[in-house]
Design a protein around this motif. Structure first.
Motif, PDB file in Angstrom:
ATOM      1  N   ILE A 181       0.861  -1.180   0.000  1.00 58.18           N
ATOM      2  CA  ILE A 181       0.000   0.000   0.000  1.00 58.18           C
ATOM      3  C   ILE A 181       0.897   1.230   0.000  1.00 58.18           C
ATOM      4  CG2 ILE A 181      -1.768   1.289   1.249  1.00 58.18           C
ATOM      5  CD1 ILE A 181      -2.659  -1.392   2.477  1.00 58.18           C
ATOM      6  N   GLY A 182       0.761   2.042  -1.030  1.00 59.83           N
ATOM      7  CA  GLY A 182       1.559   3.262  -1.127  1.00 59.83           C
ATOM      8  C   GLY A 182       0.816   4.427  -0.512  1.00 59.83           C
ATOM      9  N   GLY A 183       1.242   4.846   0.663  1.00 57.94           N
ATOM     10  CA  GLY A 183       0.647   5.970   1.362  1.00 57.94           C
ATOM     11  C   GLY A 183      -0.207   5.523   2.533  1.00 57.94           C
ATOM     12  N   LEU A 184       0.158   5.959   3.752  1.00 61.45           N
ATOM     13  CA  LEU A 184      -0.623   5.625   4.943  1.00 61.45           C
ATOM     14  C   LEU A 184      -1.850   6.518   5.056  1.00 61.45           C
ATOM     15  CD1 LEU A 184      -1.037   4.131   7.608  1.00 61.45           C
ATOM     16  CD2 LEU A 184       0.487   5.807   8.699  1.00 61.45           C
ATOM     17  N   GLY A 185      -1.667   7.816   4.784  1.00 62.80           N
ATOM     18  CA  GLY A 185      -2.776   8.750   4.897  1.00 62.80           C
ATOM     19  C   GLY A 185      -3.418   8.673   6.257  1.00 62.80           C
ATOM     20  N   MET A 186      -4.745   8.567   6.269  1.00 61.55           N
ATOM     21  CA  MET A 186      -5.480   8.405   7.522  1.00 61.55           C
ATOM     22  C   MET A 186      -5.889   6.955   7.741  1.00 61.55           C
ATOM     23  SD  MET A 186      -7.655  11.901   7.974  1.00 61.55           S
ATOM     24  CE  MET A 186      -6.763  13.451   8.228  1.00 61.55           C
ATOM     25  N   GLY A 187      -5.272   6.048   6.976  1.00 61.06           N
ATOM     26  CA  GLY A 187      -5.434   4.624   7.217  1.00 61.06           C
ATOM     27  C   GLY A 187      -6.679   3.994   6.636  1.00 61.06           C
ATOM     28  N   PHE A 188      -7.449   4.722   5.816  1.00 57.58           N
ATOM     29  CA  PHE A 188      -8.682   4.149   5.277  1.00 57.58           C
ATOM     30  C   PHE A 188      -8.406   2.934   4.397  1.00 57.58           C
ATOM     31  CE2 PHE A 188     -10.074   8.598   5.999  1.00 57.58           C
ATOM     32  CZ  PHE A 188     -11.090   8.338   6.902  1.00 57.58           C
ATOM     33  N   THR A 189      -7.420   3.052   3.506  1.00 57.42           N
ATOM     34  CA  THR A 189      -7.098   1.940   2.618  1.00 57.42           C
ATOM     35  C   THR A 189      -6.593   0.741   3.413  1.00 57.42           C
ATOM     36  OG1 THR A 189      -6.593   3.468   0.808  1.00 57.42           O
ATOM     37  CG2 THR A 189      -5.721   1.236   0.628  1.00 57.42           C
ATOM     38  N   LEU A 190      -5.714   0.994   4.371  1.00 57.93           N
ATOM     39  CA  LEU A 190      -5.188  -0.091   5.192  1.00 57.93           C
ATOM     40  C   LEU A 190      -6.299  -0.811   5.936  1.00 57.93           C
ATOM     41  CD1 LEU A 190      -3.015  -1.750   6.625  1.00 57.93           C
ATOM     42  CD2 LEU A 190      -2.767   0.147   8.256  1.00 57.93           C
ATOM     43  N   ARG A 191      -7.174  -0.078   6.598  1.00 56.92           N
ATOM     44  CA  ARG A 191      -8.215  -0.725   7.407  1.00 56.92           C
ATOM     45  C   ARG A 191      -9.187  -1.511   6.526  1.00 56.92           C
ATOM     46  NH1 ARG A 191      -7.513   4.147   9.910  1.00 56.92           N
ATOM     47  NH2 ARG A 191      -9.433   5.083   9.093  1.00 56.92           N
ATOM     48  N   ALA A 192      -9.492  -0.973   5.345  1.00 60.84           N
ATOM     49  CA  ALA A 192     -10.366  -1.719   4.427  1.00 60.84           C
ATOM     50  C   ALA A 192      -9.679  -2.997   3.955  1.00 60.84           C
ATOM     51  CB  ALA A 192     -10.750  -0.842   3.242  1.00 60.84           C
ATOM     52  N   ALA A 242      -4.968   8.731  16.931  1.00 60.47           N
ATOM     53  CA  ALA A 242      -5.296   7.416  17.489  1.00 60.47           C
ATOM     54  C   ALA A 242      -6.800   7.136  17.478  1.00 60.47           C
ATOM     55  CB  ALA A 242      -4.741   7.298  18.908  1.00 60.47           C
ATOM     56  N   PRO A 243      -7.678   8.143  17.673  1.00 68.23           N
ATOM     57  CA  PRO A 243      -9.111   7.848  17.576  1.00 68.23           C
ATOM     58  C   PRO A 243      -9.542   7.362  16.192  1.00 68.23           C
ATOM     59  CG  PRO A 243      -8.772   9.920  18.739  1.00 68.23           C
ATOM     60  CD  PRO A 243      -7.452   9.532  18.155  1.00 68.23           C
ATOM     61  N   VAL A 244      -8.817   7.756  15.150  1.00 67.52           N
ATOM     62  CA  VAL A 244      -9.121   7.317  13.788  1.00 67.52           C
ATOM     63  C   VAL A 244      -8.536   5.936  13.526  1.00 67.52           C
ATOM     64  CG1 VAL A 244      -8.795   7.826  11.332  1.00 67.52           C
ATOM     65  CG2 VAL A 244      -9.237   9.695  12.937  1.00 67.52           C
ATOM     66  N   PHE A 245      -7.298   5.720  13.933  1.00 67.20           N
ATOM     67  CA  PHE A 245      -6.580   4.492  13.591  1.00 67.20           C
ATOM     68  C   PHE A 245      -6.915   3.322  14.516  1.00 67.20           C
ATOM     69  CE2 PHE A 245      -4.152   7.341  11.014  1.00 67.20           C
ATOM     70  CZ  PHE A 245      -3.598   6.556  10.023  1.00 67.20           C
ATOM     71  N   GLY A 246      -7.299   3.618  15.746  1.00 69.51           N
ATOM     72  CA  GLY A 246      -7.573   2.529  16.675  1.00 69.51           C
ATOM     73  C   GLY A 246      -6.352   1.634  16.844  1.00 69.51           C
ATOM     74  N   GLU A 247      -6.557   0.313  16.752  1.00 71.53           N
ATOM     75  CA  GLU A 247      -5.466  -0.650  16.953  1.00 71.53           C
ATOM     76  C   GLU A 247      -4.986  -1.265  15.645  1.00 71.53           C
ATOM     77  OE1 GLU A 247      -6.980  -3.498  19.717  1.00 71.53           O
ATOM     78  OE2 GLU A 247      -7.010  -2.080  21.404  1.00 71.53           O
ATOM     79  N   CYS A 248      -5.319  -0.635  14.505  1.00 67.89           N
ATOM     80  CA  CYS A 248      -5.029  -1.294  13.226  1.00 67.89           C
ATOM     81  C   CYS A 248      -3.538  -1.469  12.970  1.00 67.89           C
ATOM     82  CB  CYS A 248      -5.701  -0.541  12.078  1.00 67.89           C
ATOM     83  SG  CYS A 248      -4.914   0.999  11.597  1.00 67.89           S
ATOM     84  N   LEU A 249      -2.694  -0.596  13.514  1.00 64.82           N
ATOM     85  CA  LEU A 249      -1.258  -0.733  13.275  1.00 64.82           C
ATOM     86  C   LEU A 249      -0.638  -1.850  14.106  1.00 64.82           C
ATOM     87  CD1 LEU A 249      -0.092   2.991  13.003  1.00 64.82           C
ATOM     88  CD2 LEU A 249      -0.896   1.440  11.214  1.00 64.82           C
ATOM     89  N   ASP A 250      -1.395  -2.392  15.051  1.00 66.16           N
ATOM     90  CA  ASP A 250      -0.903  -3.504  15.868  1.00 66.16           C
ATOM     91  C   ASP A 250      -1.226  -4.862  15.260  1.00 66.16           C
ATOM     92  OD1 ASP A 250       0.071  -1.719  17.803  1.00 66.16           O
ATOM     93  OD2 ASP A 250      -1.911  -1.580  18.734  1.00 66.16           O
TER      94      ASP A 250
END
Length: 224
Positions: free
Chosen positions: A67-78, A107-115
């Motif tokens: 995934i190119g670009g973390l941004g606010m994590g929408f792509t990652l979480r999906a 952190a309120p947006v990303f939650g625990e997704c990076l873990d």
């Protein structure tokens, strides 16, 4: 209406200043004195980037996805929502402060997704990672800059050039997927994908999750 509260600043590799602000539960990242790049309430098209790409993947129990670009994590979480348990999700982010913000201010947006053990954050240039890979990624998802019509970093244009697309094709497994997000349609880019060995389809999707508002473009391109 609540005022915007300035939280932090960062400098992109070519000198652009990024400003993170918060208003209630809404977050915004803007160019200093200029355009809004990301907003925590507008993630529908970024989520569609991951969903459409992973749905098109060849069947695999352990796909490697870049995934190119973390941004606010929408792509990652999906991607996390639909990727199998043994997948590897590698996120390349060139601005290290964005990774720090994900774990602190946002952190309120990303939650625990990076873990998630499937996730690896690589601070660096996604283009360099693509050029270094040979037939290793099942999918490459590019949510970088403004799409093929770059806004913030001239170096991003290389991702969408003939050389950049050829590098992406070499980095993909046979039949792998290159998915590209853009704020706008780009007929020349569609043609370039075909010239570089991809069979591409265009998808116009809403910027927000609501069934109204502006639309963005996503290309789902399968390597021949």
């Amino acid at each position: 209406m609540q005022p915007w509260i300035h939280l932090a600043d960062a400098t992109a590799p070519e000198g652009d200043r990024l400003r993170l602000s918060r208003r209630g539960d809404e977050f915004s990242i803007r160019l200093e004195g200029g355009n809004e790049l990301m907003n925590s309430r507008l993630g529908g098209s970024e989520e569609a980037l991951a969903t459409l790409a992973l749905e098109a993947l060849p069947k695999s129990s352990a796909p490697r996805v870049l995934i190119g670009g973390l941004g606010m994590g929408f792509t990652l979480r999906a991607a996390q929502d639909v990727a199998p348990p043994e997948a590897e999700l590698i996120v390349a982010e060139i601005v290290p402060e964005l990774v720090d913000w994900a774990r602190s201010h946002m952190a309120p947006v990303f939650g625990e997704c990076l873990d998630d053990p499937r996730v690896r954050i690589a601070v660096g240039d996604v283009g360099a990672m693509i050029r270094a890979e040979r037939a290793g990624f099942a999918a490459i998802l590019l949510d970088v800059d403004n799409g093929p019509d770059g806004l913030t970093r001239a170096g991003n244009d290389g991702l969408y050039s003939v050389a950049g697309l050829n590098a992406a094709r070499r980095a993909l497994v046979p039949g792998g997927i290159l998915a590209v997000w853009s704020a706008h349609p780009d007929a020349a880019f569609t043609r370039r994908l075909g010239q570089c060995g991809f069979d591409a389809t265009e998808h116009k999707v809403r910027a927000s999750r609501a069934r109204r508002g502006s639309r963005h473009m996503i290309w789902i391109a399968r390597a021949r």
